[in-house]
Motif scaffolding. Sequence first.
Motif, short mmCIF file in Angstrom:
data_model
loop_
_atom_site.label_atom_id
_atom_site.label_comp_id
_atom_site.label_asym_id
_atom_site.label_seq_id
_atom_site.Cartn_x
_atom_site.Cartn_y
_atom_site.Cartn_z
N SER A 61 24.78 26.02 30.73
CA SER A 61 25.38 26.82 29.76
C SER A 61 24.44 27.04 28.60
CB SER A 61 26.71 26.16 29.15
OG SER A 61 27.46 25.94 30.24
N SER A 62 24.62 28.19 28.15
CA SER A 62 23.59 28.78 26.87
C SER A 62 24.71 28.45 25.51
CB SER A 62 23.54 30.12 26.82
OG SER A 62 22.67 30.47 27.96
N GLY A 63 24.44 27.34 24.69
CA GLY A 63 25.31 27.01 23.74
C GLY A 63 25.09 28.14 22.57
N VAL A 64 26.54 28.25 22.08
CA VAL A 64 26.48 29.18 20.77
C VAL A 64 25.71 28.56 19.53
CG1 VAL A 64 27.97 30.63 19.56
CG2 VAL A 64 28.29 30.53 21.98
N ILE A 65 25.51 29.40 18.73
CA ILE A 65 24.99 28.93 17.36
C ILE A 65 26.19 28.98 16.28
CG2 ILE A 65 23.47 29.19 15.38
CD1 ILE A 65 21.41 30.14 17.20
N LEU A 66 26.70 27.80 15.77
CA LEU A 66 27.81 27.94 14.85
C LEU A 66 27.44 28.81 13.52
CD1 LEU A 66 30.56 26.91 14.20
CD2 LEU A 66 29.71 24.79 13.14
N ARG A 67 28.25 29.78 13.22
CA ARG A 67 28.12 30.35 11.84
C ARG A 67 29.43 30.67 11.21
NH1 ARG A 67 29.02 35.84 12.04
NH2 ARG A 67 30.08 36.79 13.91
N ARG A 68 29.28 31.22 10.16
CA ARG A 68 30.69 31.24 9.11
C ARG A 68 31.04 32.92 9.71
NH1 ARG A 68 27.44 28.54 5.35
NH2 ARG A 68 28.44 26.77 4.62
N HIS A 69 32.41 32.98 9.90
CA HIS A 69 32.86 34.32 10.36
C HIS A 69 33.60 34.85 9.07
CE1 HIS A 69 33.59 33.21 14.97
NE2 HIS A 69 32.09 33.35 14.37
N GLN A 70 33.65 36.30 9.18
CA GLN A 70 34.27 37.09 8.02
C GLN A 70 35.96 36.64 7.89
OE1 GLN A 70 33.50 41.22 8.00
NE2 GLN A 70 31.34 41.18 9.23
N ALA A 71 36.38 36.43 6.68
CA ALA A 71 37.58 36.21 6.61
C ALA A 71 38.78 37.42 7.08
CB ALA A 71 37.95 35.75 5.26
N GLY A 72 39.60 36.76 7.88
CA GLY A 72 40.60 38.04 8.43
C GLY A 72 40.21 38.80 9.64
N LYS A 73 38.98 38.45 9.94
CA LYS A 73 38.52 39.06 11.20
C LYS A 73 38.23 38.24 12.36
CE LYS A 73 34.85 42.43 12.47
NZ LYS A 73 33.53 43.00 12.12
N HIS A 74 38.87 38.52 13.52
CA HIS A 74 38.64 37.80 14.70
C HIS A 74 37.51 37.88 15.39
CE1 HIS A 74 42.84 36.60 14.12
NE2 HIS A 74 43.29 37.80 13.97
N GLU A 75 36.41 37.34 15.34
CA GLU A 75 35.25 37.29 15.88
C GLU A 75 35.01 36.36 17.10
OE1 GLU A 75 32.36 39.45 12.32
OE2 GLU A 75 32.94 37.05 12.40
N VAL A 76 34.38 36.81 18.13
CA VAL A 76 34.03 35.94 19.21
C VAL A 76 32.55 35.97 19.51
CG1 VAL A 76 34.43 35.45 21.80
CG2 VAL A 76 36.26 36.36 20.39
N ASP A 77 31.74 34.82 19.40
CA ASP A 77 30.26 34.75 19.55
C ASP A 77 29.76 34.51 20.95
OD1 ASP A 77 30.32 35.33 16.68
OD2 ASP A 77 29.97 33.24 16.23
N PHE A 78 28.79 35.11 21.25
CA PHE A 78 28.00 34.66 22.47
C PHE A 78 26.79 34.38 22.29
CE2 PHE A 78 31.81 37.28 23.60
CZ PHE A 78 32.27 36.86 24.83
N ALA A 79 26.22 33.38 23.27
CA ALA A 79 24.85 33.03 23.09
C ALA A 79 23.81 33.93 24.04
CB ALA A 79 24.60 31.59 23.41
#
Length: 500
Positions: A407-425
């Motif tokens: 698996s390619s690990g996702v880098i942890l980051r801060r998301h914008q408040a109130g926005k449902h974001e999904v990260d991909f590596a």
Amino acid sequence: MAERLGSFFLSLVIDLCVFRLCKRTGTKPTIPMILVATSQVTLAYYTHPFSNSFESILLCLSLCTYADYAKEGSSKLSFLLGALFSIGVFTRITFPLYASPIGVAYLYQAYKKNNRFTGFVTSVFPFLIGIVAFAVFSIVADSVYYGTLKLTVHGEPFTGVGHVISTLFNPMALASMRPEGEIVITPINNLLYNINTDNLAQHGIHPRYTHFAINLPLLYGPLAILGLFHIPSVFAKIRTDENIHLFYVFVGVVSSGLIGLSIMPHQEARFLCPLLVPLVLIFAWKQSRLTRSFWVTWFLFNVITTYVFGVIHQGGLIPAMDLLYHQTSGLHDCHVLKSGDLTCTSGASNLNMDHNGLNITTNLLFYKTYMPPRHLLVIPKDNGGNHVNVFDFSSDLDKVVEQLEKSSGVILRRHQAGKHEVDFAKTGIPNVYERTIFITPSFVTLPKIHQHRYLLMTTYTPHISFDDVDKMMERAAETNSPESQMNLNVFLILSEKDDV
């Protein structure tokens, strides 16, 4: 909820069968119907779409059909019994173990009603036709469903339900119908799989006494003990009863099912679900009332076990599927970050969205859970570049580690408040991105993966896997926190790179 309601209404067929069988045996239906309605098998199993639940319904219908045939034989009932037998075999390979005493009793009744051999063969012929006809139908239906067989009209495949209906009413089109491909015979595939001990070892190998000593009391409590002990006293009372053949059939179904399933090395409690109605009818035979102590014990047992097996056993799996559905569907506004990874917004109403030529994949790894119901993810066939892979590793930790390592690990980051974001590596392939989510009970020790770590997304409780209760107890003793081991955890696989 739709599945549960559908199963609930189907379970009412069992109640109807109990009522009809009581009428045939001369037993007042009140006690048997209350016992069936209040059993945890009905409340926790028959109201779920288990194959064991459908097997139980088909067994009850077979018992009713046999009872009607014994009363007044007809070709229609013979054909119906054969059809039920055939459907039962294609529903679960264990169905013959339960139905064989009914088949033997049917053949005896057919011979009894026709003293000559030719008359016996003639009366049994519709039964054989029912078996063959529905076997052919089931083989074709399975083969078409699994895609190994295609039916064409004028050389073209069917385009929809409307095309099928119009073809049925068009003799010329029907004449041009041709099959293409190979057939699938599900019972044979099932049998070949289950006779391989290596396959069964993946699901668990149990002692031969598990059904008798553990599963039967676990499902039926006082009914299992008192019902079996009640058999000799009934035999002593009904020697001259005209319906004694039905009692023999009930006892035969219980004996055949228990003994046959006990020979198998893999033994789960739900395999004994079809025994409910035969056990109830044996125990309630000619009884007009039961003791108060029995009723108190019966209701307490079923209230507790219904909560255990209907609520907390694997209780976090369905809520987790709801989360994963919202994590994998309706992804839009995808854009590449400075790190080279990708982020998307989730929650759109349109599930078939263009992802600007990007290929994104979510890998869902399930370990130490029941088989995840994939259909609850509602994955469209054409997903516009958004792919979801579901891996059910059951008890195979080596495969879990192997998949996590890839698996390619996702880098942890801060998301914008109130926005449902999904990260991909990012991966080694241009415009291809992925993320991996690991779903496992809290008692599982997370395997260490090189250059990867785990982010706990959420926890669902209560969730207990009674298949691994020994491991859960060991973990609870180590942590001195039993309540923390009754959860289902959902982890996102991260990269060990610095947070951004």
